[in-house]
Scaffold this active site. Structure first.
Site, PDB file in Angstrom:
ATOM      1  N   ARG A  68       0.827  -1.218   0.000  1.00 36.18           N
ATOM      2  CA  ARG A  68       0.000   0.000   0.000  1.00 36.18           C
ATOM      3  C   ARG A  68       0.858   1.263   0.000  1.00 36.18           C
ATOM      4  NH1 ARG A  68      -3.525   2.904   4.062  1.00 36.18           N
ATOM      5  NH2 ARG A  68      -5.427   3.548   3.001  1.00 36.18           N
ATOM      6  N   ILE A  74      -7.469   7.501  -0.934  1.00 30.80           N
ATOM      7  CA  ILE A  74      -7.321   6.044  -0.997  1.00 30.80           C
ATOM      8  C   ILE A  74      -8.132   5.526   0.188  1.00 30.80           C
ATOM      9  CG2 ILE A  74      -5.079   6.218   0.217  1.00 30.80           C
ATOM     10  CD1 ILE A  74      -4.240   3.591  -1.090  1.00 30.80           C
ATOM     11  N   SER A  75      -8.995   4.549  -0.069  1.00 28.63           N
ATOM     12  CA  SER A  75      -9.924   4.106   0.968  1.00 28.63           C
ATOM     13  C   SER A  75      -9.195   3.462   2.150  1.00 28.63           C
ATOM     14  CB  SER A  75     -10.905   3.094   0.384  1.00 28.63           C
ATOM     15  OG  SER A  75     -11.565   3.636  -0.728  1.00 28.63           O
ATOM     16  N   GLN A  76      -9.892   3.442   3.273  1.00 28.59           N
ATOM     17  CA  GLN A  76      -9.393   2.789   4.486  1.00 28.59           C
ATOM     18  C   GLN A  76      -9.248   1.278   4.224  1.00 28.59           C
ATOM     19  OE1 GLN A  76     -12.428   2.769   7.432  1.00 28.59           O
ATOM     20  NE2 GLN A  76     -11.064   2.154   9.095  1.00 28.59           N
TER      21      GLN A  76
END
Ligand code: SAH
Length: 225
Positions: free
Chosen positions: A40, A66-68
């Site tokens: 990530r 950017i999503s959790q």
């Protein structure tokens, strides 16, 4: 881009995140495995690289996020992805969710309305040798008519309702996961299943996504972030 070697600290942080996801109820080993394999830190802005394995959403370019990791894991798990599935993703963003999907599905078609974000995501996936992804610059709310039907559809930006073109493009037995709600503080994650008799909708809980923006996409030269 040079490949930064994963240091001991980042491996430890990643293991801690995986434990946290398990504790939060993510049980699908294939989903956890895909997260484990995906760096990530390469998808976040360099200023946030040290937070790449925190369970938080982070800013990316053009005011997007950017999503959790928990939300990525939950949405992926709820898609019940199989190795033969052809899927559609709306809102490529950093490409992180795309990379996770690419490890689990046969082919991923992904649409993003910011050309620059799309280009960066394409580069990251090529570096990770994930070649089963087809990228499109455009407004994803219209779907990808030349490629319907899709076994699975994921939307990673919120609208007042799921765009009808996306529901229409679902194959029989297909699943769609999308955040719905006009107000940023009041969005529900929905799962829609296409059955023989129609559609079944389930509520998967509260989430927070950037808005799904319809209309012409954004080219870098437009100077429009
Ligand atoms: N899954 C991504 C989330 C990015 S945020 C990640 O984890 O990085 C949502 C993305 O949806 C943004 O990049 C935004 O530009 C994009 N988006 C918003 N409306 C869109 C539309 N109509 N068509 C395609 N992409 C859209």
């Amino acid at each position: 881009m040079a490949e930064p070697a994963a240091d001991a600290g980042s491996i430890q942080r990643k293991l801690r995140l995986l434990m946290e996801l398990r504790r939060a109820g993510i049980a699908d080993a294939r989903v956890l495995g895909a997260i484990e394999k995906t760096p990530r830190e390469r998808f976040v802005l360099s200023a946030f690289a040290d937070q790449a394995y925190e369970n938080v959403a982070l800013p990316i370019d053009h005011g997007q996020t950017i999503s959790q990791p928990y939300v990525v894991a939950l949405m992926t798990e709820k898609l019940e992805l199989g190795a033969r599935h052809k899927m559609l993703e709306i809102g490529t963003g950093s490409g992180y969710q795309t990379a996770i999907l690419a490890r689990l599905a046969r082919r991923v078609f992904t649409i993003e309305r910011h050309r620059e974000l799309l280009r960066q995501a394409e580069g990251r996936l090529a570096e990770l040798r994930l070649h089963n992804v087809v990228f499109r610059f455009g407004d994803g709310s219209k779907g990808w008519p030349e490629q319907v039907p899709f076994d699975r559809v994921i939307v990673t930006a919120a609208a007042a309702e799921v765009p009808p073109a996306l529901i229409d493009g679902l194959a029989p037995g297909g699943l769609l996961v999308a955040p719905v709600g006009g107000d940023r503080r009041d969005q529900q994650l929905l799962r829609v299943r296409r059955t023989d008799n129609g559609f079944l909708t389930e509520d998967l809980g509260l989430v927070r996504f950037v808005p799904l923006v319809t209309g012409p996409p954004v080219r870098p030269e437009a100077g429009n972030a």
